[in-house]
Scaffold this motif. Structure first.
Motif, PDB file in Angstrom:
ATOM      1  N   ALA A   1      19.977  21.086  28.349  1.00 41.51           N
ATOM      2  CA  ALA A   1      20.033  21.899  27.125  1.00 41.51           C
ATOM      3  C   ALA A   1      18.626  22.264  26.699  1.00 41.51           C
ATOM      4  O   ALA A   1      17.644  21.649  27.125  1.00 41.51           O
ATOM      5  CB  ALA A   1      20.731  21.116  26.010  1.00 41.51           C
ATOM      6  N   GLN A   2      18.561  23.275  25.845  1.00 38.80           N
ATOM      7  CA  GLN A   2      17.274  23.678  25.282  1.00 38.80           C
ATOM      8  C   GLN A   2      17.196  23.134  23.870  1.00 38.80           C
ATOM      9  O   GLN A   2      18.201  23.112  23.156  1.00 38.80           O
ATOM     10  CB  GLN A   2      17.163  25.212  25.277  1.00 38.80           C
ATOM     11  CG  GLN A   2      15.741  25.762  25.115  1.00 38.80           C
ATOM     12  CD  GLN A   2      15.254  25.800  23.663  1.00 38.80           C
ATOM     13  OE1 GLN A   2      16.053  25.763  22.730  1.00 38.80           O
ATOM     14  NE2 GLN A   2      13.956  25.856  23.473  1.00 38.80           N
ATOM     15  N   VAL A   3      15.995  22.668  23.463  1.00 37.67           N
ATOM     16  CA  VAL A   3      15.843  22.197  22.082  1.00 37.67           C
ATOM     17  C   VAL A   3      14.406  22.405  21.614  1.00 37.67           C
ATOM     18  O   VAL A   3      13.464  22.324  22.406  1.00 37.67           O
ATOM     19  CB  VAL A   3      16.219  20.696  21.973  1.00 37.67           C
ATOM     20  CG1 VAL A   3      15.196  19.801  22.673  1.00 37.67           C
ATOM     21  CG2 VAL A   3      16.370  20.278  20.500  1.00 37.67           C
ATOM     22  N   ASP A   4      14.273  22.710  20.337  1.00 33.04           N
ATOM     23  CA  ASP A   4      12.959  22.753  19.701  1.00 33.04           C
ATOM     24  C   ASP A   4      12.780  21.441  18.954  1.00 33.04           C
ATOM     25  O   ASP A   4      13.329  21.251  17.862  1.00 33.04           O
ATOM     26  CB  ASP A   4      12.883  23.949  18.745  1.00 33.04           C
ATOM     27  CG  ASP A   4      11.567  23.989  17.977  1.00 33.04           C
ATOM     28  OD1 ASP A   4      10.722  23.073  18.174  1.00 33.04           O
ATOM     29  OD2 ASP A   4      11.385  24.916  17.172  1.00 33.04           O
ATOM     30  N   ALA A   5      11.995  20.533  19.539  1.00 35.00           N
ATOM     31  CA  ALA A   5      11.877  19.182  18.991  1.00 35.00           C
ATOM     32  C   ALA A   5      11.137  19.148  17.661  1.00 35.00           C
ATOM     33  O   ALA A   5      11.135  18.132  16.976  1.00 35.00           O
ATOM     34  CB  ALA A   5      11.177  18.271  20.001  1.00 35.00           C
ATOM     35  N   SER A   6      10.514  20.259  17.293  1.00 32.42           N
ATOM     36  CA  SER A   6       9.821  20.279  15.999  1.00 32.42           C
ATOM     37  C   SER A   6      10.788  20.587  14.864  1.00 32.42           C
ATOM     38  O   SER A   6      10.397  20.598  13.708  1.00 32.42           O
ATOM     39  CB  SER A   6       8.690  21.312  16.032  1.00 32.42           C
ATOM     40  OG  SER A   6       9.229  22.623  16.054  1.00 32.42           O
ATOM     41  N   SER A   7      12.050  20.847  15.193  1.00 35.87           N
ATOM     42  CA  SER A   7      13.041  21.211  14.179  1.00 35.87           C
ATOM     43  C   SER A   7      14.125  20.153  14.073  1.00 35.87           C
ATOM     44  O   SER A   7      14.930  19.959  14.988  1.00 35.87           O
ATOM     45  CB  SER A   7      13.666  22.567  14.545  1.00 35.87           C
ATOM     46  OG  SER A   7      14.895  22.730  13.863  1.00 35.87           O
ATOM     47  N   ALA A   8      14.168  19.442  12.926  1.00 40.14           N
ATOM     48  CA  ALA A   8      15.208  18.437  12.701  1.00 40.14           C
ATOM     49  C   ALA A   8      16.586  19.089  12.768  1.00 40.14           C
ATOM     50  O   ALA A   8      17.549  18.494  13.270  1.00 40.14           O
ATOM     51  CB  ALA A   8      15.004  17.755  11.344  1.00 40.14           C
ATOM     52  N   GLU A   9      16.669  20.334  12.296  1.00 45.15           N
ATOM     53  CA  GLU A   9      17.952  21.035  12.285  1.00 45.15           C
ATOM     54  C   GLU A   9      18.432  21.291  13.713  1.00 45.15           C
ATOM     55  O   GLU A   9      19.622  21.169  14.008  1.00 45.15           O
ATOM     56  CB  GLU A   9      17.834  22.370  11.525  1.00 45.15           C
ATOM     57  CG  GLU A   9      17.585  22.235  10.026  1.00 45.15           C
ATOM     58  CD  GLU A   9      16.192  21.701   9.680  1.00 45.15           C
ATOM     59  OE1 GLU A   9      15.255  21.916  10.486  1.00 45.15           O
ATOM     60  OE2 GLU A   9      16.044  21.043   8.632  1.00 45.15           O
ATOM     61  N   ALA A  10      17.501  21.668  14.581  1.00 48.58           N
ATOM     62  CA  ALA A  10      17.880  21.940  15.967  1.00 48.58           C
ATOM     63  C   ALA A  10      18.356  20.663  16.651  1.00 48.58           C
ATOM     64  O   ALA A  10      19.335  20.674  17.414  1.00 48.58           O
ATOM     65  CB  ALA A  10      16.689  22.535  16.730  1.00 48.58           C
TER      66      ALA A  10
END
Lengths: 423, 423
Positions: B58-67
């Motif tokens: 999966a793709q994730v933006d780890a700087s975003s708690a929402e993501a």
């Protein structure tokens, strides 16, 4: 004489501040990639002399020979003085030629290391690209006076002087550069702040140093080779110096007779350590790397992280010494060792010119040379180095008190003991 | 157990390769900012076990708690394992909590130095931001198991083991990390290539090291303080170690009784020199600088210039050792000095897992911990460190031969002489 000065960084800015005191030229166009910087230089230099109106600012892309040529034509410049990174030597050199102007620089076209034996044999040498065009310059009756800063420049003038007037036979022409400069932050703590372009310093210090020997020609060594402690005058004292790639080694043997030609720079342990680390980490590289979404040259990032050398003058103390250590046989047939040198004191250059001493010391020499060319004391055609001209008028004009001369004395020190022990 | 692994760099990739051999989980979502990298990890790990189908990318933006929260919910993850830079601890920690999942990491929230006395007093300490939310985690009956890599992680398990089973009184809990790793280029020349994230290494080594003493609490020192030569086992030999800021010093005193807690890292002279130079030049900074037309963080440029630690395994040789040097009084009332340690041999981890030894050694421990949580051998709620759990099942599972355990033995060495001389 109508001068186009390309580059108003530290050295270019000091050139303008020094030149404005002299009467030998009618126009000085100060051009920079950043026109605001050129304007600031024109403003500061003009303010130094009541009624001054000979300086104008311009924008130029020094990487474009066409842009340089157009600017020369626009202002009818007779002489182009190159005061930017040596990366831009060739476009400025070609642009000046195309426009029919004479040319001066303080650093020469860059070297490329030998592909197989970089630390033993030379590849493309400093200045090779320029000397390859020497015939064209000579055929056109036009002059490119190359390497006329302080080192190369004044060091080469010293070499010609020693050869003409002090020695009957020369064993070594050894440029030796050392300083006791320090830079402090606002709290008085000493900080790491190179006094000259870090881009150029990395280039010259990490390239394989070149040495010339009469029976061997030019050859290279590993970086930082042949360390020696050299005693610098006027209170600077002993500094460890190492071989560094520098133009003098390529220039002096073309005009002067010597058994060996070297250049050693008093980098000091800390600075050598920094340069080695930058090399180890690949941060000296100029090819761009991808960082997140952008591409940058690591060496440019290093430069961006350090204080601009043009701005550190007010926080700097100490002196810098450029000079030439000559050994051989004197005119009297006796062994002789003489250090010819020029010291710049930061306190004085800041007070008199608002320029830090290292850039001021580089900048004063091309202005002296331009004045000698303007008065006809120096003349010639082709691609010529300072050694090709009589040293005496240069050294006299540099030393003579203002307003006749530049009021910047040079010195000479015989060191018989050093000769006896082989230094 | 359904696991969301955030980050498939060196450590994350090794986590997947180790976990795939185990049966305790039903789903492992491998998420990375670069989805292609996550897919490569899933592909490589899946290929290690015939019939395997539990891993998805999966793709994730780890700087975003929402993501992070959204991804947890999408896959019904019960546990989030954070395997990215410590910069991203807080958004992943918050995202896991918001989505109702348990959380594990291998490095804690970052410190901020004391504004006036950075080299004497602590400011915001490692993990402070996480411990500040401990009550919420406990009230929700949910577990954040922090610092469960190798260091912190296995070192903390060793501390609990020494405290429970080896010592009646502890003078010092001293984590000591050393290695004899070398990386070579294609010509066989040794090159500079850190075996762990340079971003994290700069962060932990240039921050003021933290030390804990019973009568003083936490305090800091200048960087690289208290050098000592420590003898590492299994042929690694003596390595000079210096104080470094590390989580163990913040974790051990919260659960265990000791007079002093330290962390020393065997950086070696060359690496210390590199780090000092990066600091001197401002290249360790994370704030962006303007370079030409773009803005970059100098520390990111340093990382971009060095080989990716995940890729150097095939060119690396040697072993790395993580361990805990404990001094005090044994259960028998006699002075005791014991080094508990775990050695990873790069040749073996490359052969068995295609992972270099430093990242493999970091990665195996959170997988062991996840298995203990899945089986119920470990359980708890709140923000807890490895010291809060019984060390024995962890050490047994790590050491037991495959397929029951992870087949990775740890060792223990008594050094009475070192205690007698105060080492």
């Amino acid at each position: 004489m109508r001068i186009l000065l390309v580059g108003s960084g530290g050295v270019g800015d000091a050139v303008a501040r020094i030149a404005v005191e002299r009467d030998f030229f009618e126009l000085l166009v100060v051009a920079d990639y950043d026109e605001a910087r050129a304007k600031a230089t024109v403003e500061a230099a003009t303010a130094r002399r009541p009624g001054e109106g000979r300086l104008v600012a311009a924008q130029v892309d020094a990487s474009s020979a066409e842009a340089v040529e157009a600017l020369v034509r626009e202002h009818g410049a007779t002489h182009v003085l190159n005061a930017v990174d040596p990366r831009f030597v060739m476009p400025i050199f070609r642009g000046a030629f195309a426009a029919g102007a004479d040319y001066l620089d303080m650093a020469m076209s860059l070297s490329q290391r030998h592909p197989e034996q970089p630390y033993a044999e030379t590849g493309v040498k400093l200045g090779d690209e320029q000397f390859a065009l020497a015939q064209e310059w000579e055929a056109a009756g036009r002059l490119a006076l190359v390497g006329i800063g302080v080192e190369p420049g004044l060091s080469d003038v010293f070499a010609r002087y020693a050869s003409d007037h002090l020695f009957s036979e020369i064993d070594e022409l050894g440029t030796r550069d050392g300083a006791n400069l320090a830079v402090h932050d606002e709290h008085g703590n000493e900080v790491f702040a190179p006094s000259f372009s870090i881009w150029t310093t990395i280039e010259e210090c990490l390239n394989p140093p070149v040495v010339w020997e009469k029976d061997r020609g030019w050859f290279t060594t590993p970086a930082f080779s042949e360390p020696e402690v050299f005693e610098f005058p006027e209170g600077i004292g002993p500094v460890e110096c190492v071989n560094v790639e520098h133009e003098e080694v390529l220039l002096m043997p073309r005009w002067l007779d010597a058994k060996r030609v070297t250049f050693k720079y008093g980098l000091g342990d800390e600075f050598i350590g920094v340069l080695k680390t930058l090399n180890t980490l690949g941060l000296d590289r100029t090819e761009k790397v991808r960082v997140g979404g952008v591409e940058v040259s690591p060496r440019d990032v290093v430069a961006a992280c350090l204080p601009d050398p043009a701005t550190i003058g007010p926080r700097m103390t100490g002196k810098t010494c450029a000079g030439l250590w000559v050994t051989g046989t004197g005119k009297d047939g006796q062994p002789r060792g003489t250090y010819l040198y020029h010291v710049a004191d930061n306190e004085q250059t800041m007070r008199d010119y608002g320029a830090q001493c290292v850039v001021w010391q580089t900048a004063v020499n091309p202005v002296v040379a331009l004045e000698l060319l303007a008065t006809g004391a120096w003349s010639g055609s082709g691609v010529l180095a300072p050694e090709a001209f009589d040293a005496v008028p240069f050294l006299d004009l540099l030393k003579a008190p203002k307003p006749e001369g530049y009021g910047s004395p040079w010195g000479m020190e015989d060191r018989p003991a050093a000769v006896a022990t082989g230094d």
